[in-house]
Design a protein around this motif. Structure first.
Motif, mmCIF file in Angstrom:
data_model
loop_
_atom_site.group_PDB
_atom_site.id
_atom_site.type_symbol
_atom_site.label_atom_id
_atom_site.label_comp_id
_atom_site.label_asym_id
_atom_site.label_seq_id
_atom_site.Cartn_x
_atom_site.Cartn_y
_atom_site.Cartn_z
ATOM 1 N N VAL A 160 4.507 1.816 -12.009
ATOM 2 C CA VAL A 160 3.919 2.914 -11.237
ATOM 3 C C VAL A 160 4.497 4.214 -11.773
ATOM 4 C CG1 VAL A 160 3.800 4.020 -8.979
ATOM 5 C CG2 VAL A 160 3.552 1.538 -9.171
ATOM 6 N N THR A 161 3.626 5.110 -12.177
ATOM 7 C CA THR A 161 4.051 6.406 -12.688
ATOM 8 C C THR A 161 3.353 7.492 -11.879
ATOM 9 O OG1 THR A 161 4.321 5.507 -14.916
ATOM 10 C CG2 THR A 161 4.221 7.901 -14.701
ATOM 11 N N VAL A 162 4.156 8.362 -11.286
ATOM 12 C CA VAL A 162 3.618 9.439 -10.460
ATOM 13 C C VAL A 162 3.916 10.764 -11.149
ATOM 14 C CG1 VAL A 162 3.569 10.500 -8.188
ATOM 15 C CG2 VAL A 162 4.064 8.048 -8.414
ATOM 16 N N SER A 163 2.881 11.479 -11.495
ATOM 17 C CA SER A 163 3.050 12.766 -12.174
ATOM 18 C C SER A 163 3.084 13.896 -11.150
ATOM 19 C CB SER A 163 1.917 12.985 -13.163
ATOM 20 O OG SER A 163 0.677 13.060 -12.485
ATOM 21 N N SER A 164 3.848 14.925 -11.500
ATOM 22 C CA SER A 164 3.979 16.066 -10.578
ATOM 23 C C SER A 164 2.911 17.112 -10.836
ATOM 24 C CB SER A 164 5.365 16.678 -10.717
ATOM 25 O OG SER A 164 5.587 17.063 -12.060
ATOM 26 N N GLN A 179 0.854 -1.174 0.000
ATOM 27 C CA GLN A 179 0.000 0.000 0.000
ATOM 28 C C GLN A 179 0.892 1.226 0.000
ATOM 29 O OE1 GLN A 179 -3.641 0.325 0.085
ATOM 30 N NE2 GLN A 179 -2.912 2.360 -0.491
ATOM 31 N N MET A 180 0.672 2.088 -0.984
ATOM 32 C CA MET A 180 1.539 3.251 -1.151
ATOM 33 C C MET A 180 0.704 4.519 -1.014
ATOM 34 S SD MET A 180 3.933 1.913 -4.304
ATOM 35 C CE MET A 180 2.621 2.021 -5.499
ATOM 36 N N TYR A 181 1.098 5.374 -0.092
ATOM 37 C CA TYR A 181 0.439 6.644 0.143
ATOM 38 C C TYR A 181 1.403 7.791 -0.177
ATOM 39 C CZ TYR A 181 -2.821 3.880 3.000
ATOM 40 O OH TYR A 181 -3.742 2.942 3.463
ATOM 41 N N SER A 182 0.832 8.971 -0.321
ATOM 42 C CA SER A 182 1.645 10.182 -0.520
ATOM 43 C C SER A 182 2.717 9.972 -1.573
ATOM 44 C CB SER A 182 2.288 10.604 0.812
ATOM 45 O OG SER A 182 1.295 10.836 1.790
ATOM 46 N N LEU A 183 2.316 9.433 -2.687
ATOM 47 C CA LEU A 183 3.275 9.112 -3.743
ATOM 48 C C LEU A 183 3.953 10.355 -4.277
ATOM 49 C CD1 LEU A 183 1.258 6.280 -5.440
ATOM 50 C CD2 LEU A 183 3.598 6.072 -4.600
ATOM 51 N N LYS A 184 5.220 10.181 -4.645
ATOM 52 C CA LYS A 184 6.049 11.259 -5.169
ATOM 53 C C LYS A 184 6.528 10.877 -6.566
ATOM 54 C CE LYS A 184 7.866 12.113 -0.508
ATOM 55 N NZ LYS A 184 9.110 12.194 0.306
ATOM 56 N N PRO A 185 6.872 11.859 -7.385
ATOM 57 C CA PRO A 185 7.404 11.527 -8.728
ATOM 58 C C PRO A 185 8.600 10.591 -8.667
ATOM 59 C CG PRO A 185 6.835 13.842 -8.633
ATOM 60 C CD PRO A 185 6.661 13.301 -7.232
#
Length: 116
Positions: free
Chosen positions: A112-116, A81-87
Motif C-alpha cells: 500500500v502506497t499513499v502519496s501526499s 477496509q481502509m479509509y482516509s489513508l495517510k502517507p
C-alpha cells in the motif's frame, strides 16, 4: 499446507480508500482469530487490527476510526477496509493470526502506497 494470500494494495492519494483481502487455505479459518499487520520501510512489522472468532475487533491507535476489519468464514477471507489513508499508512500489509503460538507462515503481503 497453510497458505495466506494478501491482495488489494496499490497506489492511492492521501484521503483515499483501499480494501485489502486475505484468503487462507489449508487452515481451519472459522475458529481462528485473525489480524492484519504492516511493515513500513526500515521499520518493524506492527499489528494493525485483530478480529477474533466471536467478532470482537481491536485497532492500533494510529488507524482507529479509519480502518475496519471483517471476515467471511465461508470464503476463508479476512478484509481490511481502509479509509482516509495517510502517507504514514504506506507499508506492506500482511494477515496472520494474532498469537505467536498459532502464527502461520507469512504470505507475500500486499503493498500500500499513499502519496501526499
Amino acid at each position: 499446507q497453510v497458505q495466506l494470500v494478501e491482495s488489494g494494495g496499490g497506489l492511492v492519494q492521501a484521503g483515499g480508500s483501499l480494501r485489502l483481502s486475505c484468503v487462507a487455505s489449508g487452515y481451519d479459518f472459522t475458529i481462528a482469530a485473525m489480524a492484519w499487520y504492516r511493515q513500513a520501510p526500515g521499520k518493524q512489522r506492527e499489528l494493525v487490527s485483530i478480529l477474533n472468532s466471536g467478532g470482537t475487533t481491536s485497532y492500533a491507535d494510529s488507524v482507529k476510526g479509519r480502518f475496519i476489519i471483517s471476515r467471511d468464514n465461508a470464503k476463508k477471507a479476512v478484509y481490511l477496509q481502509m479509509y482516509s489513508l495517510k502517507p504514514e499508512d504506506t507499508a506492506v500489509y500482511y494477515c496472520n493470526t494474532p498469537s505467536i503460538a498459532t502464527r502461520l507462515r507469512w504470505g507475500q503481503g500486499t503493498q500500500v502506497t499513499v502519496s501526499s
